[in-house]
Design an enzyme around this catalytic site. Sequence first.
Site, PDB file in Angstrom:
ATOM      1  N   TRP A  24       0.823  -1.214   0.000  1.00  0.00           N
ATOM      2  CA  TRP A  24       0.000   0.000   0.000  1.00  0.00           C
ATOM      3  C   TRP A  24       0.865   1.277   0.000  1.00  0.00           C
ATOM      4  O   TRP A  24       0.358   2.373   0.122  1.00  0.00           O
ATOM      5  CB  TRP A  24      -0.947   0.025   1.214  1.00  0.00           C
ATOM      6  CG  TRP A  24      -0.282  -0.336   2.509  1.00  0.00           C
ATOM      7  CD1 TRP A  24       0.394   0.503   3.350  1.00  0.00           C
ATOM      8  CD2 TRP A  24      -0.216  -1.632   3.098  1.00  0.00           C
ATOM      9  NE1 TRP A  24       0.885  -0.198   4.415  1.00  0.00           N
ATOM     10  CE2 TRP A  24       0.522  -1.504   4.294  1.00  0.00           C
ATOM     11  CE3 TRP A  24      -0.707  -2.893   2.737  1.00  0.00           C
ATOM     12  CZ2 TRP A  24       0.769  -2.598   5.128  1.00  0.00           C
ATOM     13  CZ3 TRP A  24      -0.441  -3.972   3.564  1.00  0.00           C
ATOM     14  CH2 TRP A  24       0.283  -3.822   4.746  1.00  0.00           C
ATOM     15  N   GLU A  37      -5.109   0.905   6.324  1.00  0.00           N
ATOM     16  CA  GLU A  37      -5.058   1.424   7.689  1.00  0.00           C
ATOM     17  C   GLU A  37      -6.065   0.719   8.604  1.00  0.00           C
ATOM     18  O   GLU A  37      -5.775   0.459   9.762  1.00  0.00           O
ATOM     19  CB  GLU A  37      -5.291   2.943   7.710  1.00  0.00           C
ATOM     20  CG  GLU A  37      -4.150   3.750   7.122  1.00  0.00           C
ATOM     21  CD  GLU A  37      -2.830   3.580   7.886  1.00  0.00           C
ATOM     22  OE1 GLU A  37      -2.855   3.188   9.073  1.00  0.00           O
ATOM     23  OE2 GLU A  37      -1.780   3.824   7.279  1.00  0.00           O
ATOM     24  N   GLN A  42      -4.592  -3.128  15.218  1.00  0.00           N
ATOM     25  CA  GLN A  42      -4.422  -4.314  16.088  1.00  0.00           C
ATOM     26  C   GLN A  42      -3.880  -5.534  15.350  1.00  0.00           C
ATOM     27  O   GLN A  42      -3.999  -6.653  15.852  1.00  0.00           O
ATOM     28  CB  GLN A  42      -5.762  -4.761  16.739  1.00  0.00           C
ATOM     29  CG  GLN A  42      -6.693  -3.683  17.186  1.00  0.00           C
ATOM     30  CD  GLN A  42      -6.199  -3.020  18.446  1.00  0.00           C
ATOM     31  OE1 GLN A  42      -5.454  -3.611  19.210  1.00  0.00           O
ATOM     32  NE2 GLN A  42      -6.596  -1.784  18.665  1.00  0.00           N
ATOM     33  N   LEU A  80      -9.097 -12.408  10.075  1.00  0.00           N
ATOM     34  CA  LEU A  80      -8.384 -11.163  10.415  1.00  0.00           C
ATOM     35  C   LEU A  80      -8.831 -10.613  11.776  1.00  0.00           C
ATOM     36  O   LEU A  80      -8.119  -9.829  12.402  1.00  0.00           O
ATOM     37  CB  LEU A  80      -8.629 -10.132   9.296  1.00  0.00           C
ATOM     38  CG  LEU A  80      -7.621  -9.013   9.086  1.00  0.00           C
ATOM     39  CD1 LEU A  80      -6.191  -9.513   8.975  1.00  0.00           C
ATOM     40  CD2 LEU A  80      -7.973  -8.234   7.817  1.00  0.00           C
ATOM     41  N   GLY A  81      -9.996 -11.048  12.234  1.00  0.00           N
ATOM     42  CA  GLY A  81     -10.471 -10.623  13.558  1.00  0.00           C
ATOM     43  C   GLY A  81     -11.066  -9.230  13.564  1.00  0.00           C
ATOM     44  O   GLY A  81     -11.041  -8.513  12.554  1.00  0.00           O
ATOM     45  N   TYR A 120      -6.924   8.991  13.924  1.00  0.00           N
ATOM     46  CA  TYR A 120      -5.691   8.449  13.343  1.00  0.00           C
ATOM     47  C   TYR A 120      -5.876   8.134  11.857  1.00  0.00           C
ATOM     48  O   TYR A 120      -5.077   8.552  11.009  1.00  0.00           O
ATOM     49  CB  TYR A 120      -5.250   7.176  14.095  1.00  0.00           C
ATOM     50  CG  TYR A 120      -4.187   6.438  13.320  1.00  0.00           C
ATOM     51  CD1 TYR A 120      -2.856   6.848  13.383  1.00  0.00           C
ATOM     52  CD2 TYR A 120      -4.522   5.376  12.473  1.00  0.00           C
ATOM     53  CE1 TYR A 120      -1.886   6.221  12.620  1.00  0.00           C
ATOM     54  CE2 TYR A 120      -3.555   4.747  11.711  1.00  0.00           C
ATOM     55  CZ  TYR A 120      -2.241   5.167  11.793  1.00  0.00           C
ATOM     56  OH  TYR A 120      -1.291   4.557  11.029  1.00  0.00           O
ATOM     57  N   ASP A 138      -0.995   7.492  16.586  1.00  0.00           N
ATOM     58  CA  ASP A 138      -1.416   6.245  17.234  1.00  0.00           C
ATOM     59  C   ASP A 138      -0.440   5.945  18.378  1.00  0.00           C
ATOM     60  O   ASP A 138       0.410   6.776  18.715  1.00  0.00           O
ATOM     61  CB  ASP A 138      -1.497   5.102  16.212  1.00  0.00           C
ATOM     62  CG  ASP A 138      -0.126   4.707  15.686  1.00  0.00           C
ATOM     63  OD1 ASP A 138       0.865   5.400  15.995  1.00  0.00           O
ATOM     64  OD2 ASP A 138      -0.040   3.687  14.987  1.00  0.00           O
ATOM     65  N   CYS A 192      12.145   2.288  17.314  1.00  0.00           N
ATOM     66  CA  CYS A 192      11.720   2.854  18.608  1.00  0.00           C
ATOM     67  C   CYS A 192      10.576   1.990  19.149  1.00  0.00           C
ATOM     68  O   CYS A 192       9.464   2.459  19.361  1.00  0.00           O
ATOM     69  CB  CYS A 192      11.305   4.316  18.441  1.00  0.00           C
ATOM     70  SG  CYS A 192      11.213   5.196  20.004  1.00  0.00           S
ATOM     71  N   CYS A 208      17.302  13.139  20.501  1.00  0.00           N
ATOM     72  CA  CYS A 208      16.352  12.488  21.413  1.00  0.00           C
ATOM     73  C   CYS A 208      16.663  12.733  22.889  1.00  0.00           C
ATOM     74  O   CYS A 208      17.742  12.401  23.383  1.00  0.00           O
ATOM     75  CB  CYS A 208      16.339  10.988  21.117  1.00  0.00           C
ATOM     76  SG  CYS A 208      15.192  10.091  22.165  1.00  0.00           S
TER      77      CYS A 208
HETATM   78 FE1  SF4 Z   1      13.411   6.091  20.168  1.00  0.00          FE
HETATM   79 FE2  SF4 Z   1      14.979   8.127  20.919  1.00  0.00          FE
HETATM   80 FE3  SF4 Z   1      15.973   5.660  20.902  1.00  0.00          FE
HETATM   81 FE4  SF4 Z   1      15.383   6.888  18.606  1.00  0.00          FE
HETATM   82  S1  SF4 Z   1      16.970   7.470  20.085  1.00  0.00           S
HETATM   83  S2  SF4 Z   1      14.922   4.746  19.147  1.00  0.00           S
HETATM   84  S3  SF4 Z   1      13.577   8.097  19.174  1.00  0.00           S
HETATM   85  S4  SF4 Z   1      14.321   6.416  22.205  1.00  0.00           S
END
Ligand code: SF4
Length: 353
Positions: A24, A37, A42, A80-81, A120, A138, A192, A208
């Site tokens: 997609w 989407e 889930q 798919l639920g 979202y 989200d 992350c 970060c």
């Molecule tokens: Fe997540 Fe920050 Fe680590 Fe990147 S540096 S993975 S944004 S915690």
Amino acid sequence: MKEYSEISGALLEWYDRCARKLPWRGIHDPYRTWISEIMLQQTRVETVIPYYERFLSRLPALADLASADEAEVLKLWEGLGYYSRARNLLKGARQVMELYQGILPDDPELLRKICGIGPYTAGAIASIAYDIAVPAVDGNVLRVYSRLFGIRDNILLPSVRKKLDELASAMVPAGRPGDYNQAVMDLGATVCVPGTPDCAACPLSGFCSAFAAGDSADLPVIPGKAPQKTVRWTVAVLCSGNRTLVRQRTESLLQGLWCFPLFDCSPADAPSLLEKKFRLRSVPSGPPVHARHVFTHLIWEMDILSLNAGPELPAPADYRWVSREELDTLVFPVAMNAALKEAKKLLSSPGLS
Ligand code: SF4
């Protein structure tokens, strides 16, 4: 905090290199974005792909969906639920036929009035299919932004959520908003991630807040979590010649980061354990130093014991002897800060050089 545009630029650059190849992606078709989407709610990406392809080959346009009967749509959804998603899609498609001549609107406010489309999904459709600069927020996005911007309050509080929504809106660049939103989704899904993120692979680590503070595994703050468990370690800062022994962790907690040897015994028992496990004879060079590190579900209570070992032997499997200079090139977690300080002190002492 650097300019938002610098952050979004770094993320888009990463996305151009590392984006997941998904059926997609790379299309500007609001119907297909909508279907993908809704299916992805889930549900894992790998599970969705064959469903998405089958659904679109059978119902390639919104008008086809609107004229399908519910039994057929549910059959395509089978396995798919969360079947209310399929029913709402069908109702929504009929609404779009009636109100918008079969074309999904590009206004997020209008999109949200369509059956089954929440904030979202509205943001995702508007930005991905129509290039409208709105966020699609989200759980993944909340996690990434709470870490990136160091939001350490309960994200379920309306005031905190509002702040995150404002940050999310401010972050979406006017150019390529859809790619940007998909880049945040990919970052949250692959780097992350919940629990311990892979900060070493993250294009945003230089921006970060949580990475700088060493508490990324503790964010986002969501109440009602289980009480933290306490683990006691003796951290052996073992020096031989002008080197110290370290290991790169493979465990999910602090994976990929470097640590000194950890033993679940008292400091008094550490030298004999070291000899037994590593065949290294050592003597403490002073009393242990205490340190504590708090993770989300875990507290480490650490006794850091500096030890002088005899002549350097080959490093035990998975360990490495490193010099004072090499220590600076390795990434240690914040939990090892006190031990690192001891190691540097020991390696800089004249007797060892
Ligand atoms: Fe997540 Fe920050 Fe680590 Fe990147 S540096 S993975 S944004 S915690």
